[in-house]
Write a protein that holds these residues in place. Structure first.
Motif, short mmCIF file in Angstrom:
data_model
loop_
_atom_site.label_atom_id
_atom_site.label_comp_id
_atom_site.label_asym_id
_atom_site.label_seq_id
_atom_site.Cartn_x
_atom_site.Cartn_y
_atom_site.Cartn_z
N TYR A 1 8.21 104.08 79.36
CA TYR A 1 9.67 103.97 79.44
C TYR A 1 10.09 104.31 80.86
N HIS A 2 10.89 103.42 81.46
CA HIS A 2 11.34 103.59 82.83
C HIS A 2 12.85 103.41 82.89
N LEU A 3 13.47 104.10 83.84
CA LEU A 3 14.91 103.95 84.02
C LEU A 3 15.23 102.56 84.56
N GLU B 1 13.58 113.26 81.78
CA GLU B 1 12.13 113.17 81.93
C GLU B 1 11.71 111.92 82.68
N MET B 2 12.35 110.81 82.36
CA MET B 2 12.03 109.57 83.09
C MET B 2 12.41 109.71 84.56
N ALA B 3 13.53 110.37 84.85
CA ALA B 3 13.93 110.59 86.24
C ALA B 3 12.92 111.49 86.96
N TYR B 4 12.27 112.39 86.22
CA TYR B 4 11.25 113.27 86.79
C TYR B 4 9.89 112.58 86.90
N GLY B 5 9.79 111.33 86.41
CA GLY B 5 8.54 110.60 86.53
C GLY B 5 7.67 110.63 85.29
N ARG C 1 11.38 99.27 78.47
CA ARG C 1 10.09 99.57 77.84
C ARG C 1 9.08 98.60 78.41
N ARG C 2 7.97 99.13 78.94
CA ARG C 2 6.94 98.30 79.57
C ARG C 2 5.61 98.56 78.88
N GLN C 3 4.97 97.50 78.44
CA GLN C 3 3.67 97.63 77.77
C GLN C 3 2.59 97.91 78.81
N TYR C 4 1.77 98.94 78.55
CA TYR C 4 0.67 99.24 79.47
C TYR C 4 -0.69 99.13 78.78
N LEU D 1 15.33 106.40 72.21
CA LEU D 1 14.78 105.46 73.18
C LEU D 1 15.20 104.03 72.84
N ARG D 2 15.20 103.68 71.56
CA ARG D 2 15.65 102.34 71.15
C ARG D 2 17.11 102.12 71.56
N LYS D 3 17.95 103.13 71.32
CA LYS D 3 19.37 103.01 71.66
C LYS D 3 19.58 102.94 73.17
N LEU D 4 18.83 103.73 73.92
CA LEU D 4 18.96 103.70 75.39
C LEU D 4 18.49 102.36 75.94
N GLU D 5 17.45 101.79 75.33
CA GLU D 5 16.97 100.47 75.75
C GLU D 5 18.01 99.41 75.41
N ALA D 6 18.58 99.46 74.22
CA ALA D 6 19.58 98.48 73.81
C ALA D 6 20.82 98.56 74.70
N ALA D 7 21.13 99.76 75.20
CA ALA D 7 22.30 99.95 76.07
C ALA D 7 22.00 99.59 77.52
N GLY D 8 20.74 99.27 77.83
CA GLY D 8 20.38 98.86 79.18
C GLY D 8 20.12 99.99 80.15
N LEU D 9 19.90 101.21 79.64
CA LEU D 9 19.62 102.35 80.52
C LEU D 9 18.14 102.50 80.83
N ILE D 10 17.29 102.04 79.91
CA ILE D 10 15.85 102.14 80.13
C ILE D 10 15.18 100.81 79.83
#
Length: 150
Positions: free
Chosen positions: A80-82, A31-35, A68-71, A57-66
């Motif tokens: 959430y961005h790649l 989904e993030m890849a699709y925008g 998290r940006r506050q808007y 999402l927490r695990k993907l962020e901890a692994a450095g794949l995504i």
């Protein structure tokens, strides 16, 4: 000759699956890849429950794949961005989608066109000789290890 004892084979595929192999992880990355970047939209498009998605999402962020940006500050909301590691998974996701279109579904749900206007098909080739990469064209070799300095 006696059979050699078996040992768990070190494997980058297994290591990668430790990071992205849990259910919902790859579809959230898709989904993030699709925008799609907001939690609610990612949840809606994936069908993942909110608590499971938050965990992935927490695990993907901890692994450095995504990332998290506050808007929004009031209330605090994030997109959430790649990250680079997540963006580099895109060819893998395309390959998995192509395989799924052929072997896992009756009809594809989405197709992709390149900016040239033609449909996208993966074509794995050697970066040196440009020949197709197949299982038969590969030979496993152990990478050279750099000796540790004394």
């Amino acid at each position: 000759m006696a059979a050699q004892p078996l040992a768990v084979r070190p494997c980058s595929i297994a290591a990668a699956l430790e990071v992205v192999g849990e259910r919902w992880a790859l579809v959230a990355l898709r989904e993030m890849a699709y925008g799609v970047h907001t939690f609610a939209r990612i949840a809606g498009y994936t069908g993942a429950s909110r608590d499971i998605l938050a965990d992935r999402l927490r695990k993907l962020e901890a692994a450095g794949l995504i990332e998290r940006r506050q808007y929004s500050e009031h209330p605090p909301r994030y997109e959430y961005h790649l990250a680079q590691a997540g963006r580099e998974l895109f060819p893998v996701m395309l390959a998995l989608r192509e395989w799924g279109d052929k072997w896992a579904v009756d009809a594809p749900s989405v197709a992709f066109e390149h900016t040239c206007g033609h449909s996208v098909e993966l074509d794995l080739r050697c970066g040196h000789c440009a020949q197709p990469v197949t299982r038969e064209s590969l030979t496993p070799v152990r990478p050279e290890r750099v000796p540790e300095e004394a």
